[in-house]
Scaffold this motif. Sequence first.
Motif, PDB file in Angstrom:
ATOM      1  N   LYS A   5      -8.336  42.666 -24.439  1.00  0.00           N
ATOM      2  CA  LYS A   5      -8.065  42.266 -26.063  1.00  0.00           C
ATOM      3  C   LYS A   5      -6.880  42.061 -26.276  1.00  0.00           C
ATOM      4  O   LYS A   5      -6.866  41.507 -27.338  1.00  0.00           O
ATOM      5  N   LEU A   6      -6.032  42.683 -25.863  1.00  0.00           N
ATOM      6  CA  LEU A   6      -4.632  42.587 -26.347  1.00  0.00           C
ATOM      7  C   LEU A   6      -3.810  41.171 -25.674  1.00  0.00           C
ATOM      8  O   LEU A   6      -2.749  41.230 -26.081  1.00  0.00           O
ATOM      9  N   SER A   7      -4.434  40.991 -24.724  1.00  0.00           N
ATOM     10  CA  SER A   7      -3.760  39.653 -24.064  1.00  0.00           C
ATOM     11  C   SER A   7      -3.789  38.389 -24.900  1.00  0.00           C
ATOM     12  O   SER A   7      -4.478  38.220 -25.978  1.00  0.00           O
ATOM     13  N   GLY A  66     -12.565  37.103 -25.035  1.00  0.00           N
ATOM     14  CA  GLY A  66     -14.197  36.898 -25.333  1.00  0.00           C
ATOM     15  C   GLY A  66     -14.680  37.747 -24.451  1.00  0.00           C
ATOM     16  O   GLY A  66     -15.816  38.288 -24.946  1.00  0.00           O
ATOM     17  N   VAL A  67     -14.503  37.939 -23.234  1.00  0.00           N
ATOM     18  CA  VAL A  67     -15.101  38.644 -22.358  1.00  0.00           C
ATOM     19  C   VAL A  67     -15.248  40.173 -22.740  1.00  0.00           C
ATOM     20  O   VAL A  67     -16.267  40.813 -22.514  1.00  0.00           O
ATOM     21  N   ALA A  68     -13.907  40.679 -23.165  1.00  0.00           N
ATOM     22  CA  ALA A  68     -13.881  41.747 -23.541  1.00  0.00           C
ATOM     23  C   ALA A  68     -14.759  42.230 -24.815  1.00  0.00           C
ATOM     24  O   ALA A  68     -15.296  43.306 -24.863  1.00  0.00           O
ATOM     25  N   LEU A  69     -14.658  41.429 -25.556  1.00  0.00           N
ATOM     26  CA  LEU A  69     -15.262  41.488 -26.868  1.00  0.00           C
ATOM     27  C   LEU A  69     -16.943  41.641 -26.730  1.00  0.00           C
ATOM     28  O   LEU A  69     -17.810  42.483 -27.120  1.00  0.00           O
ATOM     29  N   TYR A  73     -18.483  42.379 -23.823  1.00  0.00           N
ATOM     30  CA  TYR A  73     -18.611  43.990 -23.244  1.00  0.00           C
ATOM     31  C   TYR A  73     -18.639  44.904 -24.147  1.00  0.00           C
ATOM     32  O   TYR A  73     -19.712  45.637 -24.053  1.00  0.00           O
ATOM     33  N   THR A  74     -17.809  45.097 -25.161  1.00  0.00           N
ATOM     34  CA  THR A  74     -17.924  46.225 -25.850  1.00  0.00           C
ATOM     35  C   THR A  74     -19.127  46.150 -26.837  1.00  0.00           C
ATOM     36  O   THR A  74     -19.550  47.237 -27.258  1.00  0.00           O
ATOM     37  N   THR A  75     -19.234  44.917 -27.309  1.00  0.00           N
ATOM     38  CA  THR A  75     -20.088  44.760 -28.507  1.00  0.00           C
ATOM     39  C   THR A  75     -21.619  44.881 -27.620  1.00  0.00           C
ATOM     40  O   THR A  75     -22.489  45.580 -28.455  1.00  0.00           O
ATOM     41  N   VAL A  76     -21.883  44.348 -26.619  1.00  0.00           N
ATOM     42  CA  VAL A  76     -23.360  44.549 -25.935  1.00  0.00           C
ATOM     43  C   VAL A  76     -23.474  46.105 -25.595  1.00  0.00           C
ATOM     44  O   VAL A  76     -24.691  46.592 -25.936  1.00  0.00           O
ATOM     45  N   ILE A  77     -22.654  46.616 -24.779  1.00  0.00           N
ATOM     46  CA  ILE A  77     -22.824  47.904 -24.327  1.00  0.00           C
ATOM     47  C   ILE A  77     -22.984  48.840 -25.436  1.00  0.00           C
ATOM     48  O   ILE A  77     -23.816  49.707 -25.322  1.00  0.00           O
ATOM     49  N   ARG A  78     -22.326  48.773 -26.590  1.00  0.00           N
ATOM     50  CA  ARG A  78     -22.096  49.669 -27.429  1.00  0.00           C
ATOM     51  C   ARG A  78     -23.438  49.529 -28.369  1.00  0.00           C
ATOM     52  O   ARG A  78     -23.922  50.383 -29.212  1.00  0.00           O
ATOM     53  N   ALA A  79     -24.010  48.407 -28.166  1.00  0.00           N
ATOM     54  CA  ALA A  79     -25.250  48.277 -29.304  1.00  0.00           C
ATOM     55  C   ALA A  79     -26.726  48.578 -28.423  1.00  0.00           C
ATOM     56  O   ALA A  79     -27.522  48.827 -28.999  1.00  0.00           O
ATOM     57  N   VAL A  80     -26.624  48.694 -27.085  1.00  0.00           N
ATOM     58  CA  VAL A  80     -27.707  49.076 -26.301  1.00  0.00           C
ATOM     59  C   VAL A  80     -27.939  50.552 -26.063  1.00  0.00           C
ATOM     60  O   VAL A  80     -26.786  51.100 -25.592  1.00  0.00           O
ATOM     61  N   ALA A  87     -16.795  50.793 -22.207  1.00  0.00           N
ATOM     62  CA  ALA A  87     -16.577  50.053 -23.539  1.00  0.00           C
ATOM     63  C   ALA A  87     -16.046  50.866 -24.633  1.00  0.00           C
ATOM     64  O   ALA A  87     -15.227  50.444 -25.481  1.00  0.00           O
ATOM     65  N   TYR A  88     -16.436  52.103 -24.791  1.00  0.00           N
ATOM     66  CA  TYR A  88     -15.939  53.003 -25.818  1.00  0.00           C
ATOM     67  C   TYR A  88     -14.446  53.086 -25.371  1.00  0.00           C
ATOM     68  O   TYR A  88     -13.567  53.424 -26.301  1.00  0.00           O
ATOM     69  N   PHE A  89     -14.181  53.506 -24.181  1.00  0.00           N
ATOM     70  CA  PHE A  89     -12.845  53.629 -23.984  1.00  0.00           C
ATOM     71  C   PHE A  89     -11.839  52.648 -23.949  1.00  0.00           C
ATOM     72  O   PHE A  89     -10.671  52.673 -24.527  1.00  0.00           O
ATOM     73  N   THR A  90     -12.657  51.657 -24.100  1.00  0.00           N
ATOM     74  CA  THR A  90     -11.665  50.247 -24.223  1.00  0.00           C
ATOM     75  C   THR A  90     -11.123  50.160 -25.716  1.00  0.00           C
ATOM     76  O   THR A  90      -9.765  49.922 -25.872  1.00  0.00           O
ATOM     77  N   GLU A  91     -11.836  50.605 -26.660  1.00  0.00           N
ATOM     78  CA  GLU A  91     -11.393  50.598 -27.974  1.00  0.00           C
ATOM     79  C   GLU A  91     -10.366  51.901 -28.182  1.00  0.00           C
ATOM     80  O   GLU A  91      -9.619  51.549 -29.105  1.00  0.00           O
ATOM     81  N   VAL A  92     -10.695  52.796 -27.790  1.00  0.00           N
ATOM     82  CA  VAL A  92      -9.653  54.035 -27.933  1.00  0.00           C
ATOM     83  C   VAL A  92      -8.360  53.541 -27.364  1.00  0.00           C
ATOM     84  O   VAL A  92      -7.513  53.753 -27.891  1.00  0.00           O
ATOM     85  N   LEU A  93      -8.273  52.974 -26.052  1.00  0.00           N
ATOM     86  CA  LEU A  93      -6.992  52.651 -25.482  1.00  0.00           C
ATOM     87  C   LEU A  93      -6.709  51.504 -26.264  1.00  0.00           C
ATOM     88  O   LEU A  93      -5.173  51.418 -26.223  1.00  0.00           O
ATOM     89  N   ARG A  94      -7.197  50.514 -26.611  1.00  0.00           N
ATOM     90  CA  ARG A  94      -6.719  49.415 -27.415  1.00  0.00           C
ATOM     91  C   ARG A  94      -5.928  49.886 -28.816  1.00  0.00           C
ATOM     92  O   ARG A  94      -4.769  49.615 -28.989  1.00  0.00           O
ATOM     93  N   GLY A  95      -6.736  50.937 -29.452  1.00  0.00           N
ATOM     94  CA  GLY A  95      -5.961  51.228 -30.564  1.00  0.00           C
ATOM     95  C   GLY A  95      -4.654  52.279 -30.365  1.00  0.00           C
ATOM     96  O   GLY A  95      -3.675  52.240 -31.232  1.00  0.00           O
ATOM     97  N   ALA A  96      -4.817  52.961 -29.239  1.00  0.00           N
ATOM     98  CA  ALA A  96      -3.583  53.730 -28.748  1.00  0.00           C
ATOM     99  C   ALA A  96      -2.491  52.952 -28.245  1.00  0.00           C
ATOM    100  O   ALA A  96      -1.260  53.287 -28.595  1.00  0.00           O
ATOM    101  N   PHE A  97      -2.710  51.658 -27.792  1.00  0.00           N
ATOM    102  CA  PHE A  97      -1.681  50.889 -27.205  1.00  0.00           C
ATOM    103  C   PHE A  97      -1.066  50.229 -28.634  1.00  0.00           C
ATOM    104  O   PHE A  97       0.131  50.100 -28.826  1.00  0.00           O
ATOM    105  N   LEU A  98      -1.783  49.746 -29.778  1.00  0.00           N
ATOM    106  CA  LEU A  98      -1.259  49.245 -31.023  1.00  0.00           C
ATOM    107  C   LEU A  98      -0.492  50.398 -31.815  1.00  0.00           C
ATOM    108  O   LEU A  98       0.229  50.087 -32.681  1.00  0.00           O
ATOM    109  N   ALA A  99      -0.729  51.573 -31.387  1.00  0.00           N
ATOM    110  CA  ALA A  99      -0.359  52.795 -32.359  1.00  0.00           C
ATOM    111  C   ALA A  99       1.500  52.857 -31.824  1.00  0.00           C
ATOM    112  O   ALA A  99       2.161  53.582 -32.363  1.00  0.00           O
TER     113      ALA A  99
END
Length: 228
Positions: A38-40, A47-50, A52-59, A106-118
């Motif tokens: 997501k940060l690349s 797109g692939v990461a988006l 993945y996280t969108t579908v998995i967190r919705a089902v 998928a959930y860890f992706t968002e957590v780690l992305r936010g941590a990288f940006l911090a």
Amino acid sequence: MLHGYALSLLEGAALTLSVAFLSLGIALALGLAGAVAKLSRSRIAQGVALAYTTVIRAVPDLVLMLLVFYGGQMAINSLGERLGWAYIDIDPWIAGVLTIGFIFGAYFTEVLRGAFLAVPAGQKEAAIACGFTPGQVLWRIVGPQMLRHALPGLSNNWLVMIKATAIVSVIGLSDLMNRAAQAAGSTREPFLFYGAAALLYLAFTTLSELGFAWLSNRLAIGTKKASL
């Protein structure tokens, strides 16, 4: 007190923990890969990461578990028939670990992305200017700070993951909930055995919270949050 089912519950608890810990490893690997994607600068990776996280967190987790175990087994054996393979029986333990790890990745992706940006970008740029390689920047500069920022989110997801392992009982895995259900059915004392299972889950989460509190305090050394 538990009519001889205490050992059975403990065996189920051990299997539950094995599923949780191995799923955690898979989720962390997928989460890290997803965060980097997501940060690349690659639109394809993003797109692939988006997706993945969108579908998995919705089902719902249960739907994904049934899709992987039953749907996946049918798909593999359907392909196997065309290729002349023998019938393949997917192990419930493997299916449970892979599915839960895939879900929480998928959930860890968002957590780690936010941590990288911090982590301030200036620190990474300064390290590179000083001759650090990208690997050294991640290991010595970004990684320790990123982990401190990610820890609250990781701890919350881990607690949810421990409880989410209960869904593996629907695919026949003899985890804590499955053993409790069997004991409750045999003795007709559901409150006793489901209550015992609840206490074991409470013990797992309580110990986990204490462990994360200790780790948070260790990572906070040198910051304002560190305790004296």
